[in-house]
Scaffold this motif. Sequence first.
Motif, PDB file in Angstrom:
ATOM      1  N   GLY A   1       0.809  -1.223   0.000  1.00 29.11           N
ATOM      2  CA  GLY A   1       0.000   0.000   0.000  1.00 29.11           C
ATOM      3  C   GLY A   1       0.832   1.258   0.000  1.00 29.11           C
ATOM      4  O   GLY A   1       1.799   1.376  -0.773  1.00 29.11           O
TER       5      GLY A   1
ATOM      6  N   ASP B   1      -3.909  -5.496 -18.037  1.00 28.98           N
ATOM      7  CA  ASP B   1      -4.157  -5.633 -16.606  1.00 28.98           C
ATOM      8  C   ASP B   1      -4.900  -4.413 -16.062  1.00 28.98           C
ATOM      9  O   ASP B   1      -5.103  -3.425 -16.765  1.00 28.98           O
ATOM     10  N   GLY B   2      -5.302  -4.481 -14.790  1.00 30.87           N
ATOM     11  CA  GLY B   2      -6.065  -3.395 -14.188  1.00 30.87           C
ATOM     12  C   GLY B   2      -5.327  -2.081 -14.228  1.00 30.87           C
ATOM     13  O   GLY B   2      -4.230  -1.973 -13.657  1.00 30.87           O
TER      14      GLY B   2
ATOM     15  N   MET C   1      -5.945   1.071 -12.909  1.00 30.97           N
ATOM     16  CA  MET C   1      -5.756   1.849 -11.684  1.00 30.97           C
ATOM     17  C   MET C   1      -4.798   1.170 -10.712  1.00 30.97           C
ATOM     18  O   MET C   1      -3.973   1.836 -10.081  1.00 30.97           O
ATOM     19  N   SER C   2      -4.903  -0.149 -10.568  1.00 30.09           N
ATOM     20  CA  SER C   2      -4.031  -0.842  -9.620  1.00 30.09           C
ATOM     21  C   SER C   2      -2.573  -0.768 -10.059  1.00 30.09           C
ATOM     22  O   SER C   2      -1.665  -0.594  -9.237  1.00 30.09           O
ATOM     23  N   VAL C   3      -2.337  -0.898 -11.378  1.00 35.13           N
ATOM     24  CA  VAL C   3      -0.967  -0.814 -11.898  1.00 35.13           C
ATOM     25  C   VAL C   3      -0.403   0.583 -11.676  1.00 35.13           C
ATOM     26  O   VAL C   3       0.731   0.747 -11.208  1.00 35.13           O
TER      27      VAL C   3
ATOM     28  N   TRP D   1      -1.419   2.950  -9.524  1.00 37.99           N
ATOM     29  CA  TRP D   1      -1.291   3.246  -8.104  1.00 37.99           C
ATOM     30  C   TRP D   1      -0.017   2.624  -7.531  1.00 37.99           C
ATOM     31  O   TRP D   1       0.766   3.293  -6.842  1.00 37.99           O
ATOM     32  N   THR D   2       0.200   1.349  -7.816  1.00 40.81           N
ATOM     33  CA  THR D   2       1.390   0.664  -7.300  1.00 40.81           C
ATOM     34  C   THR D   2       2.663   1.308  -7.819  1.00 40.81           C
ATOM     35  O   THR D   2       3.623   1.527  -7.065  1.00 40.81           O
TER      36      THR D   2
ATOM     37  N   GLU E   1       5.374  -4.626 -12.915  1.00 37.46           N
ATOM     38  CA  GLU E   1       4.198  -4.635 -13.797  1.00 37.46           C
ATOM     39  C   GLU E   1       3.920  -3.245 -14.349  1.00 37.46           C
ATOM     40  O   GLU E   1       3.927  -2.259 -13.625  1.00 37.46           O
TER      41      GLU E   1
END
Length: 256
Positions: free
Chosen positions: A20, A89-90, A92-94, A96-97, A201
């Motif tokens: 996170g 792939d997603g 927002m998740s990519v 954000w990370t 990623e």
Amino acid sequence: MLTGMVGIGLVSGLTATGPGPVPVLGAVAAVAVYWLVMRRVARRSTPEIARAGAGREVLLGGGIGLGFILVSALLITAFGGYSFSWAGDGFMSVVWTAVVVQIGAAVTEELLFRGLALQALEQLWGSRAALVITSLFFGVAHLGTPGANAWSAVAIALEAGVLLGAAFLWRRNIWFVVGLHFAWNLTQQLLGIPVSGHAPEGLFTVDTHGSALLTGGSFGLEASIMPVLMGVAIAAPMLVLARRNGGIRTRRHTSR
């Protein structure tokens, strides 16, 4: 310098790969450690991390870093070295990370190399020697990453060590070099290009074709000749501007 490096190094080691927002919290802690060391140990003010104008400096540096990587990748692609495809792939998740991890990396590395090392060595031997030493050390520090070799270390020293060092000497602002470094790494990761040998990623996947001198091979774009030439070309006017505004300092003379 040594006290600050130990403190920030510990913070980075504990938070860089955390889940996170942990890397961002680590960046905040690293700034606090830097401030404390400069104020309590070095006994000096810290205008280089002043909040006033920080947003402007981050955006300016970020714009240069973004353009640097996009133009480098475009040139390599134009010469047939890269081809890109959507990873699927997603989104927002990519993103954000990537943002969280690269904030932590940019802040801690710039506090260590440009904030502590460059300024401490500059006081001893002047700006030019400090720039050379920190650039060489920055290249050597990346020898332990996947796909690294002697050429990648030289490339990192020239395109990153010299460019980021010149950027600091010009602006005398950590937030400027943090913005440049962050946008540089983030753009590479989102394009799917390995960042100093690491292949986290991204939004795209990249296939390489032809000579490793063009593509950077498994180390990534930073071992390509294109960003090396571009980095030196961008650093040169920064150093000229630094000299004009008094950012290039000579060796400190001490008396007995």
